[in-house]
Design a protein around this motif. Structure first.
Motif, PDB file in Angstrom:
ATOM      1  N   PHE A  42      79.660  54.393  44.908  1.00 17.94           N
ATOM      2  CA  PHE A  42      79.330  53.173  44.169  1.00 17.94           C
ATOM      3  C   PHE A  42      78.949  52.038  45.127  1.00 17.94           C
ATOM      4  O   PHE A  42      77.983  51.302  44.886  1.00 17.94           O
ATOM      5  CB  PHE A  42      80.520  52.753  43.313  1.00 17.94           C
ATOM      6  CG  PHE A  42      80.294  51.468  42.547  1.00 17.94           C
ATOM      7  CD1 PHE A  42      79.535  51.457  41.380  1.00 17.94           C
ATOM      8  CD2 PHE A  42      80.828  50.272  43.001  1.00 17.94           C
ATOM      9  CE1 PHE A  42      79.320  50.278  40.684  1.00 17.94           C
ATOM     10  CE2 PHE A  42      80.611  49.089  42.312  1.00 17.94           C
ATOM     11  CZ  PHE A  42      79.860  49.086  41.152  1.00 17.94           C
ATOM     12  N   LEU A  43      79.705  51.913  46.224  1.00 16.89           N
ATOM     13  CA  LEU A  43      79.423  50.858  47.196  1.00 16.89           C
ATOM     14  C   LEU A  43      78.051  51.029  47.831  1.00 16.89           C
ATOM     15  O   LEU A  43      77.267  50.079  47.902  1.00 16.89           O
ATOM     16  CB  LEU A  43      80.503  50.848  48.287  1.00 16.89           C
ATOM     17  CG  LEU A  43      80.291  49.862  49.450  1.00 16.89           C
ATOM     18  CD1 LEU A  43      80.328  48.430  48.950  1.00 16.89           C
ATOM     19  CD2 LEU A  43      81.348  50.083  50.527  1.00 16.89           C
ATOM     20  N   LEU A  44      77.767  52.250  48.284  1.00 17.70           N
ATOM     21  CA  LEU A  44      76.478  52.496  48.936  1.00 17.70           C
ATOM     22  C   LEU A  44      75.322  52.312  47.957  1.00 17.70           C
ATOM     23  O   LEU A  44      74.279  51.739  48.314  1.00 17.70           O
ATOM     24  CB  LEU A  44      76.460  53.916  49.521  1.00 17.70           C
ATOM     25  CG  LEU A  44      77.460  54.194  50.650  1.00 17.70           C
ATOM     26  CD1 LEU A  44      77.416  55.652  51.065  1.00 17.70           C
ATOM     27  CD2 LEU A  44      77.178  53.289  51.850  1.00 17.70           C
ATOM     28  N   LYS A  45      75.498  52.771  46.736  1.00 17.84           N
ATOM     29  CA  LYS A  45      74.445  52.640  45.730  1.00 17.84           C
ATOM     30  C   LYS A  45      74.190  51.174  45.400  1.00 17.84           C
ATOM     31  O   LYS A  45      73.028  50.739  45.278  1.00 17.84           O
ATOM     32  CB  LYS A  45      74.839  53.405  44.468  1.00 17.84           C
ATOM     33  CG  LYS A  45      73.772  53.393  43.372  1.00 17.84           C
ATOM     34  CD  LYS A  45      74.222  54.197  42.163  1.00 17.84           C
ATOM     35  CE  LYS A  45      73.145  54.182  41.081  1.00 17.84           C
ATOM     36  NZ  LYS A  45      73.573  54.959  39.876  1.00 17.84           N
ATOM     37  N   SER A  46      75.260  50.390  45.270  1.00 20.30           N
ATOM     38  CA  SER A  46      75.103  48.968  44.928  1.00 20.30           C
ATOM     39  C   SER A  46      74.451  48.176  46.060  1.00 20.30           C
ATOM     40  O   SER A  46      73.832  47.133  45.809  1.00 20.30           O
ATOM     41  CB  SER A  46      76.461  48.358  44.572  1.00 20.30           C
ATOM     42  OG  SER A  46      77.340  48.426  45.676  1.00 20.30           O
ATOM     43  N   GLU A  47      74.575  48.681  47.291  1.00 22.96           N
ATOM     44  CA  GLU A  47      73.955  48.004  48.445  1.00 22.96           C
ATOM     45  C   GLU A  47      72.560  48.543  48.744  1.00 22.96           C
ATOM     46  O   GLU A  47      71.935  48.146  49.727  1.00 22.96           O
ATOM     47  CB  GLU A  47      74.842  48.174  49.683  1.00 22.96           C
ATOM     48  CG  GLU A  47      76.166  47.440  49.612  1.00 22.96           C
ATOM     49  CD  GLU A  47      76.000  45.928  49.597  1.00 22.96           C
ATOM     50  OE1 GLU A  47      75.106  45.423  50.295  1.00 22.96           O
ATOM     51  OE2 GLU A  47      76.757  45.258  48.859  1.00 22.96           O
ATOM     52  N   GLY A  48      72.090  49.475  47.905  1.00 17.86           N
ATOM     53  CA  GLY A  48      70.754  50.034  48.100  1.00 17.86           C
ATOM     54  C   GLY A  48      70.666  51.002  49.261  1.00 17.86           C
ATOM     55  O   GLY A  48      69.571  51.240  49.796  1.00 17.86           O
ATOM     56  N   LEU A  49      71.796  51.589  49.650  1.00 16.52           N
ATOM     57  CA  LEU A  49      71.837  52.531  50.772  1.00 16.52           C
ATOM     58  C   LEU A  49      71.907  53.963  50.259  1.00 16.52           C
ATOM     59  O   LEU A  49      72.332  54.207  49.126  1.00 16.52           O
ATOM     60  CB  LEU A  49      73.057  52.239  51.653  1.00 16.52           C
ATOM     61  CG  LEU A  49      73.090  50.856  52.310  1.00 16.52           C
ATOM     62  CD1 LEU A  49      74.440  50.603  52.968  1.00 16.52           C
ATOM     63  CD2 LEU A  49      71.963  50.725  53.340  1.00 16.52           C
ATOM     64  N   PRO A  50      71.471  54.950  51.067  1.00 12.13           N
ATOM     65  CA  PRO A  50      71.532  56.356  50.638  1.00 12.13           C
ATOM     66  C   PRO A  50      72.977  56.779  50.332  1.00 12.13           C
ATOM     67  O   PRO A  50      73.893  56.458  51.099  1.00 12.13           O
ATOM     68  CB  PRO A  50      70.983  57.119  51.849  1.00 12.13           C
ATOM     69  CG  PRO A  50      70.202  56.120  52.618  1.00 12.13           C
ATOM     70  CD  PRO A  50      70.883  54.801  52.415  1.00 12.13           C
ATOM     71  N   TYR A  51      73.167  57.448  49.223  1.00 19.32           N
ATOM     72  CA  TYR A  51      74.507  57.889  48.841  1.00 19.32           C
ATOM     73  C   TYR A  51      74.531  59.343  48.370  1.00 19.32           C
ATOM     74  O   TYR A  51      75.601  59.894  48.083  1.00 19.32           O
ATOM     75  CB  TYR A  51      75.056  56.992  47.726  1.00 19.32           C
ATOM     76  CG  TYR A  51      74.262  57.052  46.445  1.00 19.32           C
ATOM     77  CD1 TYR A  51      74.582  57.976  45.441  1.00 19.32           C
ATOM     78  CD2 TYR A  51      73.173  56.207  46.232  1.00 19.32           C
ATOM     79  CE1 TYR A  51      73.858  58.038  44.267  1.00 19.32           C
ATOM     80  CE2 TYR A  51      72.439  56.269  45.063  1.00 19.32           C
ATOM     81  CZ  TYR A  51      72.779  57.185  44.092  1.00 19.32           C
ATOM     82  OH  TYR A  51      72.050  57.262  42.934  1.00 19.32           O
ATOM     83  N   GLN A  52      73.333  59.975  48.321  1.00 23.50           N
ATOM     84  CA  GLN A  52      73.265  61.332  47.784  1.00 23.50           C
ATOM     85  C   GLN A  52      74.043  62.343  48.628  1.00 23.50           C
ATOM     86  O   GLN A  52      74.440  63.399  48.135  1.00 23.50           O
ATOM     87  CB  GLN A  52      71.798  61.780  47.685  1.00 23.50           C
ATOM     88  CG  GLN A  52      71.004  61.071  46.598  1.00 23.50           C
ATOM     89  CD  GLN A  52      70.511  59.695  47.041  1.00 23.50           C
ATOM     90  OE1 GLN A  52      70.710  59.300  48.197  1.00 23.50           O
ATOM     91  NE2 GLN A  52      69.866  58.984  46.120  1.00 23.50           N
ATOM     92  N   PHE A  53      74.278  62.030  49.912  1.00 26.91           N
ATOM     93  CA  PHE A  53      75.006  62.969  50.771  1.00 26.91           C
ATOM     94  C   PHE A  53      76.484  63.084  50.383  1.00 26.91           C
ATOM     95  O   PHE A  53      77.178  64.014  50.798  1.00 26.91           O
ATOM     96  CB  PHE A  53      74.893  62.536  52.247  1.00 26.91           C
ATOM     97  CG  PHE A  53      75.589  61.242  52.569  1.00 26.91           C
ATOM     98  CD1 PHE A  53      76.913  61.225  52.988  1.00 26.91           C
ATOM     99  CD2 PHE A  53      74.914  60.030  52.458  1.00 26.91           C
ATOM    100  CE1 PHE A  53      77.548  60.044  53.291  1.00 26.91           C
ATOM    101  CE2 PHE A  53      75.549  58.836  52.758  1.00 26.91           C
ATOM    102  CZ  PHE A  53      76.876  58.839  53.176  1.00 26.91           C
ATOM    103  N   LEU A  54      76.955  62.123  49.575  1.00 18.47           N
ATOM    104  CA  LEU A  54      78.348  62.153  49.148  1.00 18.47           C
ATOM    105  C   LEU A  54      78.452  62.951  47.851  1.00 18.47           C
ATOM    106  O   LEU A  54      78.362  62.411  46.755  1.00 18.47           O
ATOM    107  CB  LEU A  54      78.878  60.739  48.935  1.00 18.47           C
ATOM    108  CG  LEU A  54      79.423  60.021  50.168  1.00 18.47           C
ATOM    109  CD1 LEU A  54      79.726  58.573  49.859  1.00 18.47           C
ATOM    110  CD2 LEU A  54      80.667  60.713  50.675  1.00 18.47           C
TER     111      LEU A  54
END
Length: 262
Positions: A48-60
């Motif tokens: 949620f944090l990475l997504k809200s900051e516009g950073l890649p999160y699919q690796f999680l």
């Protein structure tokens, strides 16, 4: 998020995927991790944090975590009998009799009213049990005899088991036997009976279901008596019950039978 920041000395959004995976591996191996559910929430929080900051999160990615499957503790008939004999107060003896003899949940036992008891038809009406459904369960003639003696001595007016009145929201009072009081009584009686197993109120319900299966009751009838919505829930007791048709035994028994006489 605070724990991962302290671990690396930087905020989570400054970490690369390899560092995040290293931390999650460390978290799983750490002996003091509360549970797999805690680990799951950590992963979701980071996503949620990475997504809200516009950073890649699919690796999680996180596979579904299976909860531990534990079979319930079941008492032998001898242990239930010992509890009934060890209860010093008639109130506690009747409580044990209802939990085991009718397969009641803790809340259901606490909520029994005098109007729910039908001694002529030898049955108890369980009102609005789990799932908001009423059901009838048989009353043993032995339990009826004890109930009459208890009611004559205690003279309950509404609920079968009275406790200290507790004020609820809205200003009305609940005079039912408290949940804590029921649990304490069951534990104390089990201790007095010398039962070494971990006994809770639900242990008596589990024992009720298992013993009925062993006594020959069919699974569909048992499902209705327990108030289960799904047959799968009731079928779990088939893994515990020692049925004559599928009796399990130790090879030591046949070994002794075959070899000890030689």
């Amino acid at each position: 998020m605070a724990s991962i920041s302290l671990y690396f000395g930087k905020i989570p959004t400054e970490l690369d995927p390899e560092q995040v995976h290293d931390y999650l591996f460390y978290l799983q191996k750490k002996s003091k991790t509360p549970s797999q559910t805690y680990f799951k929430h950590c992963v979701y929080g980071l996503r949620f944090l990475l997504k809200s900051e516009g950073l890649p999160y699919q690796f999680l990615r996180l596979p579904a975590i299976r909860h531990e499957k534990k079979l319930p503790v079941v008492l032998s008939k001898e242990e239930v009998w010992a509890m009934l004999q060890s209860a010093k107060l008639l109130k506690h003896k009747i409580l044990i009799g209802l939990l085991y003899g009718c397969g009641l949940r803790c809340m259901e036992a606490r909520s029994v009213r005098l109007q729910d008891l039908d001694f002529d038809r030898k049955q108890l009406k369980v009102v609005q049990g789990k799932g908001k459904k009423d059901r009838y369960v048989p009353l043993s003639v032995h339990l009826i005899r004890g109930l009459k003696k208890y009611m004559q001595g205690e003279k309950p007016q509404d609920y079968l088991f009275n406790g200290k009145p507790v004020e609820r929201a809205g200003g009305d009072f609940d005079s039912k036997y408290s949940q804590r009081g029921v649990q304490w009584a069951v534990r104390q009686v089990a201790k007095a009976a010398g039962v070494k197993k971990e006994v809770h109120t639900h242990t008596l319900r589990h024992s009720y279901a298992t013993h009925l299966l062993e006594d020959g009751m069919d699974i569909m009838t048992l499902k209705d008596l327990l108030g289960h919505q799904n047959i799968e829930t009731t079928m779990e007791y088939l893994h515990i019950a020692q049925l004559d048709t599928q009796k399990v035994f130790s090879p030591l028994d046949t070994l002794f039978e075959k070899c000890s006489s030689k």
